[in-house]
Design a protein around this motif. Sequence first.
Motif, PDB file in Angstrom:
ATOM      1  N   ALA A 176      19.959 -28.362  36.239  1.00  0.00           N
ATOM      2  CA  ALA A 176      20.601 -28.965  37.405  1.00  0.00           C
ATOM      3  C   ALA A 176      21.844 -29.759  37.002  1.00  0.00           C
ATOM      4  O   ALA A 176      22.856 -29.744  37.702  1.00  0.00           O
ATOM      5  N   GLN A 177      21.788 -30.435  35.866  1.00  0.00           N
ATOM      6  CA  GLN A 177      22.914 -31.263  35.414  1.00  0.00           C
ATOM      7  C   GLN A 177      24.057 -30.418  34.858  1.00  0.00           C
ATOM      8  O   GLN A 177      25.220 -30.717  35.103  1.00  0.00           O
ATOM      9  N   PHE A 178      23.723 -29.378  34.083  1.00  0.00           N
ATOM     10  CA  PHE A 178      24.748 -28.629  33.364  1.00  0.00           C
ATOM     11  C   PHE A 178      24.972 -27.211  33.899  1.00  0.00           C
ATOM     12  O   PHE A 178      25.874 -26.521  33.434  1.00  0.00           O
ATOM     13  N   GLY A 179      24.127 -26.757  34.824  1.00  0.00           N
ATOM     14  CA  GLY A 179      24.271 -25.411  35.372  1.00  0.00           C
ATOM     15  C   GLY A 179      23.652 -24.331  34.509  1.00  0.00           C
ATOM     16  O   GLY A 179      23.614 -23.173  34.891  1.00  0.00           O
ATOM     17  N   GLU A 180      23.197 -24.705  33.322  1.00  0.00           N
ATOM     18  CA  GLU A 180      22.579 -23.752  32.403  1.00  0.00           C
ATOM     19  C   GLU A 180      21.776 -24.521  31.369  1.00  0.00           C
ATOM     20  O   GLU A 180      21.856 -25.745  31.279  1.00  0.00           O
ATOM     21  N   PHE A 181      21.014 -23.786  30.601  1.00  0.00           N
ATOM     22  CA  PHE A 181      20.287 -24.370  29.477  1.00  0.00           C
ATOM     23  C   PHE A 181      20.904 -23.775  28.222  1.00  0.00           C
ATOM     24  O   PHE A 181      20.719 -22.603  27.922  1.00  0.00           O
ATOM     25  N   SER A 182      21.682 -24.566  27.499  1.00  0.00           N
ATOM     26  CA  SER A 182      22.477 -24.080  26.371  1.00  0.00           C
ATOM     27  C   SER A 182      21.652 -23.885  25.102  1.00  0.00           C
ATOM     28  O   SER A 182      20.617 -24.521  24.908  1.00  0.00           O
ATOM     29  N   GLU A 183      22.167 -23.046  24.214  1.00  0.00           N
ATOM     30  CA  GLU A 183      21.487 -22.738  22.956  1.00  0.00           C
ATOM     31  C   GLU A 183      21.478 -23.928  22.001  1.00  0.00           C
ATOM     32  O   GLU A 183      20.673 -23.979  21.084  1.00  0.00           O
ATOM     33  N   TRP A 184      22.337 -24.908  22.206  1.00  0.00           N
ATOM     34  CA  TRP A 184      22.404 -26.065  21.317  1.00  0.00           C
ATOM     35  C   TRP A 184      21.348 -27.123  21.649  1.00  0.00           C
ATOM     36  O   TRP A 184      21.241 -28.143  20.974  1.00  0.00           O
ATOM     37  N   LEU A 185      20.574 -26.854  22.662  1.00  0.00           N
ATOM     38  CA  LEU A 185      19.555 -27.799  23.109  1.00  0.00           C
ATOM     39  C   LEU A 185      18.170 -27.182  22.933  1.00  0.00           C
ATOM     40  O   LEU A 185      17.917 -26.065  23.377  1.00  0.00           O
ATOM     41  N   LYS A 186      17.290 -27.912  22.261  1.00  0.00           N
ATOM     42  CA  LYS A 186      15.932 -27.432  21.987  1.00  0.00           C
ATOM     43  C   LYS A 186      14.932 -28.438  22.554  1.00  0.00           C
ATOM     44  O   LYS A 186      15.031 -29.633  22.273  1.00  0.00           O
ATOM     45  N   ASP A 239      10.724 -24.148  11.833  1.00  0.00           N
ATOM     46  CA  ASP A 239      12.041 -23.609  12.124  1.00  0.00           C
ATOM     47  C   ASP A 239      12.382 -23.894  13.578  1.00  0.00           C
ATOM     48  O   ASP A 239      11.699 -23.426  14.486  1.00  0.00           O
ATOM     49  N   LEU A 240      13.421 -24.653  13.779  1.00  0.00           N
ATOM     50  CA  LEU A 240      13.823 -25.032  15.132  1.00  0.00           C
ATOM     51  C   LEU A 240      14.918 -24.127  15.687  1.00  0.00           C
ATOM     52  O   LEU A 240      15.404 -24.355  16.784  1.00  0.00           O
ATOM     53  N   GLY A 241      15.328 -23.122  14.914  1.00  0.00           N
ATOM     54  CA  GLY A 241      16.370 -22.227  15.390  1.00  0.00           C
ATOM     55  C   GLY A 241      17.753 -22.855  15.367  1.00  0.00           C
ATOM     56  O   GLY A 241      18.620 -22.498  16.158  1.00  0.00           O
ATOM     57  N   VAL A 242      17.967 -23.791  14.454  1.00  0.00           N
ATOM     58  CA  VAL A 242      19.245 -24.481  14.321  1.00  0.00           C
ATOM     59  C   VAL A 242      19.866 -24.061  12.995  1.00  0.00           C
ATOM     60  O   VAL A 242      19.212 -24.131  11.956  1.00  0.00           O
ATOM     61  N   PRO A 243      21.134 -23.632  12.999  1.00  0.00           N
ATOM     62  CA  PRO A 243      21.780 -23.242  11.739  1.00  0.00           C
ATOM     63  C   PRO A 243      21.774 -24.398  10.729  1.00  0.00           C
ATOM     64  O   PRO A 243      21.910 -25.559  11.094  1.00  0.00           O
ATOM     65  N   GLU A 244      21.618 -24.049   9.448  1.00  0.00           N
ATOM     66  CA  GLU A 244      21.589 -25.081   8.410  1.00  0.00           C
ATOM     67  C   GLU A 244      22.869 -25.906   8.359  1.00  0.00           C
ATOM     68  O   GLU A 244      22.846 -27.073   7.996  1.00  0.00           O
ATOM     69  N   SER A 245      23.978 -25.313   8.729  1.00  0.00           N
ATOM     70  CA  SER A 245      25.258 -26.012   8.677  1.00  0.00           C
ATOM     71  C   SER A 245      25.445 -26.984   9.845  1.00  0.00           C
ATOM     72  O   SER A 245      26.379 -27.783   9.845  1.00  0.00           O
ATOM     73  N   ALA A 246      24.556 -26.935  10.818  1.00  0.00           N
ATOM     74  CA  ALA A 246      24.693 -27.780  12.008  1.00  0.00           C
ATOM     75  C   ALA A 246      24.118 -29.166  11.769  1.00  0.00           C
ATOM     76  O   ALA A 246      23.240 -29.366  10.934  1.00  0.00           O
ATOM     77  N   VAL A 247      24.611 -30.127  12.524  1.00  0.00           N
ATOM     78  CA  VAL A 247      24.045 -31.468  12.561  1.00  0.00           C
ATOM     79  C   VAL A 247      22.974 -31.445  13.650  1.00  0.00           C
ATOM     80  O   VAL A 247      23.236 -31.009  14.768  1.00  0.00           O
ATOM     81  N   LEU A 248      21.783 -31.912  13.303  1.00  0.00           N
ATOM     82  CA  LEU A 248      20.694 -31.925  14.279  1.00  0.00           C
ATOM     83  C   LEU A 248      20.355 -33.354  14.668  1.00  0.00           C
ATOM     84  O   LEU A 248      19.994 -34.174  13.822  1.00  0.00           O
ATOM     85  N   CYS A 249      20.479 -33.618  15.958  1.00  0.00           N
ATOM     86  CA  CYS A 249      20.068 -34.899  16.517  1.00  0.00           C
ATOM     87  C   CYS A 249      18.688 -34.718  17.126  1.00  0.00           C
ATOM     88  O   CYS A 249      18.379 -33.667  17.680  1.00  0.00           O
ATOM     89  N   PHE A 250      17.876 -35.742  17.043  1.00  0.00           N
ATOM     90  CA  PHE A 250      16.518 -35.702  17.565  1.00  0.00           C
ATOM     91  C   PHE A 250      16.302 -36.887  18.484  1.00  0.00           C
ATOM     92  O   PHE A 250      16.751 -37.995  18.199  1.00  0.00           O
TER      93      PHE A 250
END
Length: 183
Positions: free
Chosen positions: A59-69, A1-12
Amino acid sequence: DLGVPESAVLCFAIGYDYRLKGIDLACEAVKKLRDEGLNIYLAVCTASNTQTIAEQIKAQFGEFSEWLKLLPPRQDIASYYRAADIYIQASRSEGFCYAIVEAAYCGKTVVASDCPGMKSHAEKNFDFLWFKNGDSDSLSEKLGQAVKMSESSELSSKNRRAAIDNYSIENMSKKLYRIYADM
């Protein structure tokens, strides 16, 4: 489980070096698509430098977003490929990258940088979605195209067949045998 909603598109993606392997570009491209309303996530398998990459993202985005694993390396890397919808190979510089063959074998749509070493070899056997090297807008555009394609698309099936035909241990052994037999 990567913590990504099933409806989401996951890029790796796989990247031990944030800039060289184009993880910064992948993050920018996915963020752009999310800003446009697409439910898309990015999972990156790192080496032992996960904390360094997390700091570079902040440093690049000012935060670490939930859409990034950020994912640890694993022995069964195919489990990451299977979990994903799209594989991104965003390297700025690369020879031939076997990860694109692995992703194709796992039936994934591959979006890859057109850096010369990789593209000149891979385009002989595969139909990947190539984006302009170092260009996150070009990557974003190709990711948008990939999202519209289904995993069971004809392109993914063709690329999987090319991985088997050209890179399976059985076929590589036969080719090597023929080379030695011709000597």
